[in-house]
Design a protein around this motif. Sequence first.
Motif, PDB file in Angstrom:
ATOM      1  N   GLN A 152      53.332  33.292  36.262  1.00 40.17           N
ATOM      2  CA  GLN A 152      52.537  33.781  34.813  1.00 40.17           C
ATOM      3  C   GLN A 152      52.349  35.301  35.142  1.00 40.17           C
ATOM      4  O   GLN A 152      51.669  35.918  35.944  1.00 40.17           O
ATOM      5  CB  GLN A 152      51.191  32.911  34.812  1.00 40.17           C
ATOM      6  N   GLN A 153      52.873  35.890  34.096  1.00 40.28           N
ATOM      7  CA  GLN A 153      52.733  37.438  33.806  1.00 40.28           C
ATOM      8  C   GLN A 153      51.362  37.737  33.251  1.00 40.28           C
ATOM      9  O   GLN A 153      50.908  37.079  32.434  1.00 40.28           O
ATOM     10  CB  GLN A 153      53.755  37.859  32.952  1.00 40.28           C
ATOM     11  N   LEU A 154      50.688  38.909  33.976  1.00 37.04           N
ATOM     12  CA  LEU A 154      49.499  39.264  33.429  1.00 37.04           C
ATOM     13  C   LEU A 154      49.916  40.690  32.935  1.00 37.04           C
ATOM     14  O   LEU A 154      50.676  41.288  33.189  1.00 37.04           O
ATOM     15  CB  LEU A 154      48.389  39.510  34.689  1.00 37.04           C
ATOM     16  N   SER A 155      48.862  40.863  31.780  1.00 40.21           N
ATOM     17  CA  SER A 155      48.923  42.300  31.237  1.00 40.21           C
ATOM     18  C   SER A 155      48.510  43.318  32.180  1.00 40.21           C
ATOM     19  O   SER A 155      48.056  42.970  33.056  1.00 40.21           O
ATOM     20  CB  SER A 155      48.155  42.295  29.983  1.00 40.21           C
ATOM     21  N   ARG A 156      48.618  44.560  31.980  1.00 42.04           N
ATOM     22  CA  ARG A 156      48.155  45.501  32.763  1.00 42.04           C
ATOM     23  C   ARG A 156      46.512  45.362  32.845  1.00 42.04           C
ATOM     24  O   ARG A 156      46.108  45.609  34.301  1.00 42.04           O
ATOM     25  CB  ARG A 156      48.770  46.971  32.322  1.00 42.04           C
ATOM     26  N   GLU A 157      45.999  45.380  31.769  1.00 42.51           N
ATOM     27  CA  GLU A 157      44.440  45.322  31.829  1.00 42.51           C
ATOM     28  C   GLU A 157      44.096  44.028  32.590  1.00 42.51           C
ATOM     29  O   GLU A 157      42.947  44.188  33.471  1.00 42.51           O
ATOM     30  CB  GLU A 157      44.100  45.253  30.359  1.00 42.51           C
ATOM     31  N   GLU A 158      44.906  42.767  32.329  1.00 41.92           N
ATOM     32  CA  GLU A 158      44.223  41.643  33.168  1.00 41.92           C
ATOM     33  C   GLU A 158      44.431  41.797  34.661  1.00 41.92           C
ATOM     34  O   GLU A 158      43.829  41.490  35.699  1.00 41.92           O
ATOM     35  CB  GLU A 158      45.053  40.545  32.618  1.00 41.92           C
ATOM     36  N   ALA A 159      45.741  42.350  35.084  1.00 42.21           N
ATOM     37  CA  ALA A 159      46.217  42.866  36.417  1.00 42.21           C
ATOM     38  C   ALA A 159      45.197  43.785  37.096  1.00 42.21           C
ATOM     39  O   ALA A 159      44.595  43.404  38.351  1.00 42.21           O
ATOM     40  CB  ALA A 159      47.580  43.187  36.567  1.00 42.21           C
ATOM     41  N   ASP A 160      44.771  44.848  36.419  1.00 42.81           N
ATOM     42  CA  ASP A 160      43.769  45.624  36.952  1.00 42.81           C
ATOM     43  C   ASP A 160      42.339  44.934  37.258  1.00 42.81           C
ATOM     44  O   ASP A 160      41.828  44.999  38.367  1.00 42.81           O
ATOM     45  CB  ASP A 160      43.575  46.580  35.924  1.00 42.81           C
TER      46      ASP A 160
END
Length: 300
Positions: free
Chosen positions: A83-91
Amino acid sequence: MQRKSLRKSFAPGAALVAAAALAVGLTGCTAGSGTDGGDADAKGGDASTSSQAVEPGRYQTLPEACRLPAGSTVRGLLPGDDQQLSREEADKVYAGQADVTYDTDRRVGCHWKRETTEGTRHLALDIVRVVSYDPAVSDDDRAQEIYSEKAQAAEIPADGSASPTAPPSSPKSTPEAKSAKDGKDAKDGKDAKDGKAKGRKGKPSGSPASPSTEATADPGSSTAPRVLSGLGDAAFLNDKLATADSGVHRDITVVFRTSNVIVTITYDQWSTDKANLPVSQELQDKARSLAGELADSLSE
């Protein structure tokens, strides 16, 4: 006239002698006073005691817990199941959330969480700097006492061997046990063959090993709670599988001491599917690897 002149010259000298005598008397009284010298005596005792006190621990401050593990390490501990996360979610996920403590030079912590369709993984880090307030007990010795209490509470064997773990119950084991019993109690070969067939049918294809098999496999490489070698001054690992109404979860705890600092790593995986148990070896390996990384960082 001459006599007056002598008197005038004598008077100042006499005054100086009297003043000097008075000063000596006051000094003697101050030095000889024993009733008001409590503070001075106490300080003298403290100095004598401190000269005999043990050395303080190596660590006087603590690092920032959320930044101590490498970013790649945290990402490996919190996989996303494709499942891929957006940059904001990953941060947000990988940055972690710092624990609130009253004194960051004495205790720091951080926790991370990643939710997926397969379940949830949690990672928590707790670092405590131990200070002994007993001048006869070093910070390191006090830290070892606290570490030993933790190991005893976790029922870690003192001799370093892996402690036996009772096989946890699992819904998957019920059909297999029943099938084995049917085969054993069969009166003829046909019934025994039918019993074996039931056993194959009762176990889903590709399902993970049952908890009982995992708990009893290869004592030399057991995943049971045990002492860990080569990690800080002392270390142990605990592994618990729990079944809840909402699913199952496996909790891995690694505790290690380095000088007067005690580090506790808690790593767990929740699964909503009770037939899909979290794999012990994978979780233990990742927690143990993180502990080694932290121990190396603290020793620098």
